[in-house]
Design a protein around this motif. Sequence first.
Motif, PDB file in Angstrom:
ATOM      1  N   SER A 108      90.794  -5.248  35.713  1.00  0.00           N
ATOM      2  CA  SER A 108      90.737  -6.677  36.066  1.00  0.00           C
ATOM      3  C   SER A 108      91.342  -7.530  34.963  1.00  0.00           C
ATOM      4  O   SER A 108      91.997  -8.549  35.239  1.00  0.00           O
ATOM      5  N   GLU A 109      91.140  -7.116  33.712  1.00  0.00           N
ATOM      6  CA  GLU A 109      91.690  -7.865  32.576  1.00  0.00           C
ATOM      7  C   GLU A 109      93.216  -7.940  32.659  1.00  0.00           C
ATOM      8  O   GLU A 109      93.810  -9.015  32.497  1.00  0.00           O
ATOM      9  N   LEU A 110      93.862  -6.813  32.934  1.00  0.00           N
ATOM     10  CA  LEU A 110      95.319  -6.787  32.979  1.00  0.00           C
ATOM     11  C   LEU A 110      95.867  -7.388  34.275  1.00  0.00           C
ATOM     12  O   LEU A 110      96.949  -7.977  34.281  1.00  0.00           O
ATOM     13  N   PRO A 118     101.834  -5.535  36.397  1.00  0.00           N
ATOM     14  CA  PRO A 118     101.871  -4.633  37.553  1.00  0.00           C
ATOM     15  C   PRO A 118     101.255  -3.294  37.158  1.00  0.00           C
ATOM     16  O   PRO A 118     101.651  -2.694  36.154  1.00  0.00           O
ATOM     17  N   LEU A 119     100.276  -2.837  37.931  1.00  0.00           N
ATOM     18  CA  LEU A 119      99.500  -1.654  37.564  1.00  0.00           C
ATOM     19  C   LEU A 119      99.592  -0.562  38.621  1.00  0.00           C
ATOM     20  O   LEU A 119      99.631  -0.845  39.817  1.00  0.00           O
ATOM     21  N   ASP A 120      99.575   0.687  38.150  1.00  0.00           N
ATOM     22  CA  ASP A 120      99.348   1.854  38.999  1.00  0.00           C
ATOM     23  C   ASP A 120      98.026   2.454  38.539  1.00  0.00           C
ATOM     24  O   ASP A 120      97.926   2.957  37.412  1.00  0.00           O
ATOM     25  N   VAL A 121      97.015   2.375  39.389  1.00  0.00           N
ATOM     26  CA  VAL A 121      95.662   2.795  39.024  1.00  0.00           C
ATOM     27  C   VAL A 121      95.314   4.093  39.753  1.00  0.00           C
ATOM     28  O   VAL A 121      95.449   4.182  40.975  1.00  0.00           O
ATOM     29  N   ILE A 168      98.364   3.614  20.522  1.00  0.00           N
ATOM     30  CA  ILE A 168      97.647   2.511  19.902  1.00  0.00           C
ATOM     31  C   ILE A 168      96.319   2.348  20.642  1.00  0.00           C
ATOM     32  O   ILE A 168      96.255   2.570  21.850  1.00  0.00           O
ATOM     33  N   ARG A 169      95.274   1.997  19.923  1.00  0.00           N
ATOM     34  CA  ARG A 169      93.981   1.775  20.574  1.00  0.00           C
ATOM     35  C   ARG A 169      94.028   0.467  21.366  1.00  0.00           C
ATOM     36  O   ARG A 169      94.675  -0.502  20.947  1.00  0.00           O
ATOM     37  N   PHE A 170      93.333   0.454  22.478  1.00  0.00           N
ATOM     38  CA  PHE A 170      93.407  -0.702  23.370  1.00  0.00           C
ATOM     39  C   PHE A 170      93.008  -1.985  22.650  1.00  0.00           C
ATOM     40  O   PHE A 170      93.673  -3.022  22.808  1.00  0.00           O
ATOM     41  N   ALA A 171      91.942  -1.929  21.849  1.00  0.00           N
ATOM     42  CA  ALA A 171      91.480  -3.140  21.161  1.00  0.00           C
ATOM     43  C   ALA A 171      92.557  -3.679  20.224  1.00  0.00           C
ATOM     44  O   ALA A 171      92.742  -4.900  20.107  1.00  0.00           O
ATOM     45  N   TYR A 197      98.882  -7.815  23.534  1.00  0.00           N
ATOM     46  CA  TYR A 197      99.476  -6.867  24.483  1.00  0.00           C
ATOM     47  C   TYR A 197     100.993  -6.732  24.247  1.00  0.00           C
ATOM     48  O   TYR A 197     101.793  -6.753  25.176  1.00  0.00           O
ATOM     49  N   SER A 198     101.337  -6.526  23.002  1.00  0.00           N
ATOM     50  CA  SER A 198     102.732  -6.554  22.571  1.00  0.00           C
ATOM     51  C   SER A 198     103.600  -5.511  23.286  1.00  0.00           C
ATOM     52  O   SER A 198     103.347  -4.299  23.192  1.00  0.00           O
TER      53      SER A 198
END
Length: 368
Positions: free
Chosen positions: A198-200, A206-209, A323-326, A333-334
């Motif tokens: 939901s955050e992204l 654009p996501l593939d989940v 890279i860690r998500f945090a 979100y570079s």
Amino acid sequence: MNSSPVTLLASGNSLGAYIPAMHLHTYLQVRGVRTEVHVLENLYHEEIRRKIHSTKKAFHADFSVALMGHKIAKPVDSSLNEAEVQLLLDTWIRDGVSRFAVFTGFWLPILERYKTMAQTPLDIQLIRLDACDTPSFKVHKSLYPDYNNVWLYEPSRLSPDGYIASDDMELLPYAQRAGRILIHGGGWGIGTYAGTISELRQLGYPLDVIVYDPSEVEEDDGSTCYFGTDASWNPWDWNAQGKHSFPPMNRYVREDGILRAIPLRDYSVYTDLMRNCAAMISKPGGASLNDSLSYGIPFVMLEPFGEHELQNSNYWESCGFGIRFAEWKALDYSEQHLEEMYRRLLEQRSKIIHLGRKTHATENSSYV
């Protein structure tokens, strides 16, 4: 002249010990090497096999339960049906099986028995897809030093030594990729991946989940695509030809509250998603590290599942491949950091070759 047959010993308990075996199986078969895949759960008592589904459901529902289960991992000897084990050993003796690629340490007690029975020298390679012992190897620490341990990610060298895929295609240039982000929770759908979706989505990515259960599929927003393994499939099942296969997968679409499942043509549709994505977000399992290297995918890593995944995360970050998500979030979100990781993955891939070419390739050919 083809090399002698290779027996691949996998497990369905974790797709991380199944999918890489299927990739190696596919790769070798195309090159004329005969292979046979065995899944450990086919040797289990039926009632033990039935419990796997409830365990997976509990682990998916609560990550803390999964972490606790990981800590109390033990040998699977008591789960094995002795009649099935003996039948398999007798079959190997009859067929003169001598070459093995092993993807989980839980096979080691069975291989110990086979070593005492075999009449010919054995080539047994333990394929280590993590930066340190996974639970299946840790519980057999007294056995595995006597085998040929093939470490793809040797902790003392920040340069992976190989990769496993169904082919050895070149990486797709980053500028040619669709720019989509792949999110999943591994074969058991565990970890903190769901919270990132939901955050992204709100940020417009654009996501593939890859969902564990179709109930996770949200209303179609024209940008997020959902996929998942067909719920009727188990890794220990055989297909119509009596062989193990990649999981059948569906694309899921929910419109006006109605969910539709659209079967994918085959597993290569999913590998094409990986080959084409800008980044992958998941927990740092060994098979996901392999996907990252195989397809040149920058890896945004979520909370690890156990000590081995923590070491995987540290290793991939040290290599500059992840890279860690945090941290990625703190960098806004570079996209630049993702592309830099891709360039390092591309450089590493140019230095190494497919594990199948190195260890079990066709003799007297260009694949040696």
